[in-house]
Design an enzyme around this catalytic site. Structure first.
Site, short mmCIF file in Angstrom:
data_model
loop_
_atom_site.label_atom_id
_atom_site.label_comp_id
_atom_site.label_asym_id
_atom_site.label_seq_id
_atom_site.Cartn_x
_atom_site.Cartn_y
_atom_site.Cartn_z
CG ASP A 222 -1.82 1.16 1.36
OD1 ASP A 222 -2.74 1.25 0.54
OD2 ASP A 222 -1.60 2.00 2.25
CD GLU A 296 -2.59 2.34 -3.10
OE1 GLU A 296 -3.80 2.60 -3.20
OE2 GLU A 296 -1.95 2.44 -2.03
#
Length: 580
Positions: A222, A296
């Site tokens: 993330d 990401e």
């Protein structure tokens, strides 16, 4: 393109070890655990609910499930604020439940990928509590800085810099315990970790090892491009103000008000990703599989490409947000071709592409592109080379649900100064519970309530109805998964042509194999498609997958010079003869 099975020669004892690079043409299914399936009636999805539905995912044909964070958390940002990376959030179950999920998934041949959140923890983490207390073992785990004296009031402290949180307002919060400010690029309860601390970097590697030892097949990482901030040593041990962006309509409280040159995309970030890739590779032989790492980073295309690594260093698969964000419901066939071509052109030689139609942070595919493009976009993501990533519900064409201001949970929406327009930034509509059937609360729970409201259209848009229907989005999706297994789609060359603004043709060719083609008609009228210019394609073609707006049935035979495409039809075909 590399084969799906990579032979690695092991010097040890002269043996040859077969390492399964399973992800090179995989279907990865993202599960948002709170909203997938509730097994105990409390209105919150959980691990046992996921385990109960693994058979469905096996039947659908997915290769792996990616679980949004399941770790211990106060849930201010629903799992993206982690208290302990090695414990399961109690609303999701226990570690025994996770082990049972892993066992069942392995039995069914489904791999498990975890969401890894390295940029920040919860402010309730033991690490943060001890860091605030200046415990020497944890003191440097986070980004701490002294405040500035307010020139208008010497008794008042101001934040160290003008940095703004992604969720609005200052990215700095004062700690009365430590008497310094800490950085939080997201909510106040998500203090940023300090990757300039060697001990912290090793700690985060140990987290990866913990889950790799449990047999997970990789990670989705993330917010990677926010992991590093500028080195304050270069600015006299202070954090410099970021320049104003000039974006119209923004205020100093808005994230887009600034140009984030000091808090995003720092060069050191890539080195950490390369280190983690090397760590994952240590487990290849142990588990007889290559571990996937997807990162990401909402950033520029050249920055995304750097995550792949280079000729001497392997990196991650950067999630294709160019594809996710640049395509619209008004995109023409030429627009789609340009977006796909751009990724394939920039991608380094020998690397693997990926196609992301949606995730838990974006409006659902059917709402963004319109219900008439559900099959077309699912087909495109399946037939293009590389990894296909499906967000739960996309296979049945779920749309965003309505979530009132009263029911809103997303901190990104709750932090707005304008409750009348909270829905513009809320991610809750894409996180409403999965529609299993038309029974009460869409079959998501046996209880009387759900953590977010179920979308109103669940009576007609649900899995059970689509399994029973002669033709449905789900059946088309399942047929496309099966088609992705064919050699031409797994390893063939790509030919992408926009025959006009309304018609896109995707061709996959591999010598000695049947060709595979996808055709989409984006217009509101019927079109006869002539593929005679595709000289390597045999004359006769067989329909392998037929979208809900198509008149041809699966198994029908067509001639390549005259293929009838009704309005909004998505059709996948295979050559009846070997091509090339």
């Amino acid at each position: 393109m590399r084969a799906a099975l990579l032979l690695v020669v092991a010097v040890l004892v002269g043996t040859v070890v077969s390492v399964d690079v399973w992800w090179e043409s995989a279907v990865v299914y993202q599960i948002y655990p709170r909203s997938f399936k509730d097994s105990n009636g409390d209105g919150i999805g959980d691990l046992n609910g996921i385990t109960q539905k693994l058979a469905y995912l096996k039947e659908t044909g997915v290769d792996a499930i990616w679980l949004s964070p399941i770790f211990l958390s106060p849930m201010y940002d629903f799992g993206y604020d982690i208290t302990d990376y090695r414990k399961i959030a109690p609303e999701y179950g226990t570690m025994d439940d996770f082990d049972a999920l892993m066992s069942k998934a392995k039995q069914l041949g489904i791999r498990v990928i975890l969401d890894y959140v390295p940029n920040h923890t919860s402010n309730e983490s033991e690490w943060f509590v001890k860091s605030a207390q200046k415990d020497p073992n944890y003191s440097d785990y986070y980004i701490w800085a002294d405040g500035k004296t307010d020139p208008e009031d010497p008794r008042k402290l101001l934040p160290p810099s003008n940095w703004v949180s992604v969720f609005r307002k200052s990215a700095w919060e004062y700690s009365p315990v430590r008497k310094q400010y800490y950085l939080h690029q997201f909510v106040i309860g998500q203090p940023d970790l300090n990757y300039r601390c060697d001990k912290l970097r090793e700690e985060m590697k140990e987290v990866l090892r913990f889950w790799l030892e449990k047999g997970v097949s990789g990670f989705r990482v993330d917010a990677v491009n926010l992991m590093y901030e500028v080195d304050p040593a270069k600015f006299g041990e202070v954090y410099p103000d970021e320049p104003v962006s000039g974006t119209a309509g923004t205020t100093p409280d808005d994230y887009d008000y600034l140009n984030h040159i000091y808090t995003r995309d720092q060069n050191e970030t890539y080195d950490v990703i390369y280190e983690w890739r090397a760590l994952l590779d240590e487990y290849n032989d142990k588990h007889n599989e290559s571990k996937i790492m997807m990162t990401e980073g909402y950033t520029t295309l050249p920055n995304m490409m750097r995550y792949y690594g280079n000729k001497s260093i392997n990196g991650s698969i950067p999630l294709n947000f160019a594809y996710l964000e640049e395509l619209k419901n008004t995109s023409t066939a030429r627009d789609i071709k340009m977006v796909v071509d751009k990724w394939m052109t920039f991608m380094p030689t020998g690397k693997i592409a990926n196609w992301v139609n949606g995730n838990h942070d974006k409006s659902r595919l059917a709402s963004r592109y319109g219900i008439n493009r559900i099959d077309a976009m699912n087909m495109l993501a399946m037939i293009l080379p590389g990894v296909t990533i499906t967000y739960q519900g996309e296979e049945i064409g779920m749309t965003d649900g309505y979530v009132s201001w009263r029911d809103t949970k997303d901190p990104q929406a709750c932090n707005t100064d304008d409750p009348m327009n909270y829905w513009r930034v809320s991610r809750d509509p894409a996180r409403t519970p999965y529609h299993w059937d038309s029974t009460a609360l869409a079959g998501f729970t046996s209880g009387n309530t759900t953590w977010l409201p179920v979308a109103d259209n669940y009576h007609t848009v649900n899995l059970a109805a689509q399994v029973a229907a002669p033709k449905s989005h789900y059946k088309f999706y399942k047929d496309m998964v099966a088609l992705k297994r064919l050699p031409a789609v797994r390893a063939g060359d790509l030919d992408l042509r926009a025959l006009c603004d309304s018609v896109l043709v995707i061709t996959r060719l591999l010598p000695g194999q049947s060709a595979v083609l996808g055709i989409m008609n984006l217009s509101g009228g019927e079109i006869t498609v002539n593929l005679s210019s595709l000289r390597l394609i045999p004359q006769q073609l067989t329909v392998e997958a037929s979208g809900v707006n198509c008149s041809l049935d699966k198994g029908a035979q067509v001639q390549k010079h005259s293929i009838q495409m009704p309005a909004h039809c998505a059709l996948a075909l295979k050559s009846s003869q070997i091509c090339c």
